[in-house]
Design a protein around this motif. Structure first.
Motif, PDB file in Angstrom:
ATOM      1  N   ALA B  14      32.427  52.989  36.274  1.00 17.54           N
ATOM      2  CA  ALA B  14      33.857  52.669  36.172  1.00 17.54           C
ATOM      3  C   ALA B  14      34.666  53.930  35.875  1.00 17.54           C
ATOM      4  O   ALA B  14      35.722  54.162  36.475  1.00 17.54           O
ATOM      5  N   LEU B  57      38.959  46.534  34.526  1.00 14.40           N
ATOM      6  CA  LEU B  57      38.088  46.282  35.678  1.00 14.40           C
ATOM      7  C   LEU B  57      37.216  45.049  35.461  1.00 14.40           C
ATOM      8  O   LEU B  57      37.056  44.219  36.360  1.00 14.40           O
ATOM      9  N   GLU B  58      36.648  44.928  34.264  1.00 14.97           N
ATOM     10  CA  GLU B  58      35.777  43.781  33.991  1.00 14.97           C
ATOM     11  C   GLU B  58      36.569  42.485  33.893  1.00 14.97           C
ATOM     12  O   GLU B  58      36.108  41.437  34.342  1.00 14.97           O
ATOM     13  N   ARG B  61      37.278  41.444  37.358  1.00 18.55           N
ATOM     14  CA  ARG B  61      36.082  40.946  38.057  1.00 18.55           C
ATOM     15  C   ARG B  61      35.853  39.455  37.796  1.00 18.55           C
ATOM     16  O   ARG B  61      35.290  38.736  38.641  1.00 18.55           O
ATOM     17  N   GLN B  62      36.302  38.976  36.642  1.00 18.18           N
ATOM     18  CA  GLN B  62      36.127  37.542  36.343  1.00 18.18           C
ATOM     19  C   GLN B  62      36.859  36.672  37.351  1.00 18.18           C
ATOM     20  O   GLN B  62      36.527  35.513  37.534  1.00 18.18           O
ATOM     21  N   SER B  64      37.674  37.791  40.574  1.00 16.21           N
ATOM     22  CA  SER B  64      37.486  38.331  41.928  1.00 16.21           C
ATOM     23  C   SER B  64      38.714  39.062  42.462  1.00 16.21           C
ATOM     24  O   SER B  64      39.055  38.957  43.641  1.00 16.21           O
ATOM     25  N   SER B  66      40.769  42.248  43.770  1.00 10.41           N
ATOM     26  CA  SER B  66      40.337  43.396  44.572  1.00 10.41           C
ATOM     27  C   SER B  66      40.175  44.620  43.672  1.00 10.41           C
ATOM     28  O   SER B  66      40.951  44.832  42.743  1.00 10.41           O
ATOM     29  N   ARG B  67      39.134  45.395  43.966  1.00 10.63           N
ATOM     30  CA  ARG B  67      38.838  46.567  43.148  1.00 10.63           C
ATOM     31  C   ARG B  67      39.998  47.554  43.178  1.00 10.63           C
ATOM     32  O   ARG B  67      40.328  48.179  42.177  1.00 10.63           O
ATOM     33  N   ALA B  70      42.693  46.430  40.761  1.00 10.19           N
ATOM     34  CA  ALA B  70      42.254  46.597  39.382  1.00 10.19           C
ATOM     35  C   ALA B  70      42.236  48.070  38.987  1.00 10.19           C
ATOM     36  O   ALA B  70      42.600  48.432  37.857  1.00 10.19           O
ATOM     37  N   GLY B 198      43.439  41.730  33.813  1.00  9.89           N
ATOM     38  CA  GLY B 198      42.687  41.153  34.928  1.00  9.89           C
ATOM     39  C   GLY B 198      43.077  39.715  35.190  1.00  9.89           C
ATOM     40  O   GLY B 198      43.117  39.268  36.348  1.00  9.89           O
ATOM     41  N   ARG B 284      29.159  36.303  34.665  1.00 10.99           N
ATOM     42  CA  ARG B 284      30.065  37.413  34.998  1.00 10.99           C
ATOM     43  C   ARG B 284      30.629  38.092  33.755  1.00 10.99           C
ATOM     44  O   ARG B 284      31.098  39.211  33.812  1.00 10.99           O
TER      45      ARG B 284
END
Lengths: 300, 300
Positions: B14, B57-58, B61-62, B64, B66-67, B70, B198, B284
């Motif tokens: 990360a 970021l995490e 991710r929970q 979904s 887009s990277r 984030a 997030g 996750r």
């Protein structure tokens, strides 16, 4: 105040309204953070001509934007302007003890409080813009944030301040284009935003938004030359601040580069151009036109 | 790196991704403003554990997210965190010459550049959030701006820093509640935002957004106690920075107020509580759970 000319009256009324809005929008000087809140209020309430806030209000009036919304944006711009002054006045920067006849924030409190108060004013300006009360449409609010943060950031006010500092350190040998660029960034971008913001609030068609932006650009440039002319020609008594500072500092300005006469002509041309951008605005644009004229007529 | 435990590997990955994002999002150190841009990059690229960015970021991710989206928010939070460190390190504040083993910005450049670089990092963080690439929905972008500016502003980070300064000046006689409040504001709010962001990006239902916020609150509080414990017990060799500073400065921390043992127990309780908030998140959430455990296990 009723006998004052229309522009002076409108500006005084706007300044009072903006102060009221700031009083409501800033945290009261209470609690364990009280000195921070007090310093923020001191830095931004009750000072200056409110050129930027007035531009926001008048721009917004062209599109019948609610006064409350326009006042929030005007207050946010004035917070950003005030934060930049607080930081510019610090010993490591311009090292000024007085601002508008009052001790600067780091004199009235201390340097650490001045740094923090500036930082907090910047954050708070974006909070004010982002809150729903500024406009029901989030797209409008986020566009205001995007434009103001760009105007204030590395490619705006902060970048201009950096170039200015470097020029002073290197002895100030800049040409007309470099000086123009410096001033566009340092003071111009925030004035452009102020003029444009009302069109964003009013969801104006692109050509009208561009017209206000272009008006702001020319107005800001004229304003800067007028400032330099005042510094070169007016007495301290007239302006209420020390004059002749630029020449004493060997600072390159458009006045030092072009000479008094050509600088004055350029300012007049910019004012005419600024007013031309308002051709589509009818009578509602009259105060903005008067403001352009006032820019070069003022003696302080 | 493949033999490292999962959390360490994920954090290192990360951090590398966040650095890449920062490299793209910050202006290149070119042109007349080059020293400003260089100082901004120096302050934020390539340093620290990236706790805040990792949380963004995490959290994302929970849901979904887009990277790319984030990473922009992670970069914005790290810009705000870095600006606060640059200003905190100034002579008028903590007067530190070193940060993460490198000269601080005002040592590598000068005070004026450090003030401006911090200011510009703050503005730029909001520009990044406000731009369309962060999220197609303006309501999401403006909510991020609102939350981050509040976390950073007078009732967040800046307010906490003010209380901390005043406590040091007055000799630091604060009780447990006052210390808790100080830390919630000074470091907690930004960590809360990082955990919550997030959910904003993922337009998560309110209960899940609140769960992440509550996780961030407990994690931040545990992290702060762990920092104070390290300062009180670890050697400078282990932590890579001077230790015993708080006691030497007579600074009230939860460790000085509660004693080592009770402070450790409280940190453990906070970590357990933080993980409880993640009950609805399934597998996750495992890295976020490991991060909570890591907070009090780390030796640096």
């Amino acid at each position: 105040m009723t006998d004052a000319p229309p522009l002076a009256r409108a500006m005084a009324e706007a300044a009072a309204e903006i102060d009221q809005a700031l009083d409501i929008l800033l945290p009261a000087a209470e609690g364990p953070e009280a000195p921070l809140f007090a310093a923020m209020r001191y830095a931004v309430i009750g000072g200056g001509k409110r050129l930027r806030g007035f531009l926001v209000l008048e721009g917004a009036r062209q599109f019948s934007v609610s006064r409350q919304a326009a006042l929030r944006v005007a207050a946010a711009v004035e917070m950003v302007h005030a934060y930049s002054l607080v930081h510019d006045d610090l010993p490591a920067m311009d090292d000024d003890d007085l601002r508008r006849g009052k001790p600067t924030v780091h004199k009235a409190w201390d340097e650490a409080t001045a740094i923090l108060a500036g930082d907090a004013l910047q954050s708070h300006a974006f909070t004010v813009l982002a809150e729903e009360a500024t406009h029901p449409d989030p797209a409008v609010r986020v566009e205001l944030v995007r434009c103001l943060s760009k105007a204030a950031g590395p490619r705006g006010m902060c970048g201009g301040q950096m170039i200015d500092m470097l020029a002073e350190q290197s002895g100030g040998q800049m040409d007309e284009m470099a000086v123009g660029r410096l001033q566009t960034l340092k003071t111009g971008k925030l004035i452009e935003f102020s003029a444009e913001a009302g069109a964003v609030l009013g969801k104006a068609p692109t050509p009208q938004r561009h017209a206000l932006l272009a008006y702001g650009r020319d107005l800001g440039a004229a304003f800067q030359i007028a400032d330099d002319l005042l510094d070169a020609t007016a007495s301290a008594e007239e302006t209420g601040k020390a004059t002749g500072k630029d020449a004493a500092a060997g600072k390159a300005t458009l006045v030092s580069l072009l000479g008094l006469e050509r600088a004055r002509l350029q300012a007049e041309r910019l004012v005419a151009q600024a007013k031309d951008h308002l051709d589509g605005f009818g009578e509602r644009g009259d105060l903005l036109r008067m403001l352009a004229d006032f820019t070069i007529e003022r003696r302080s």
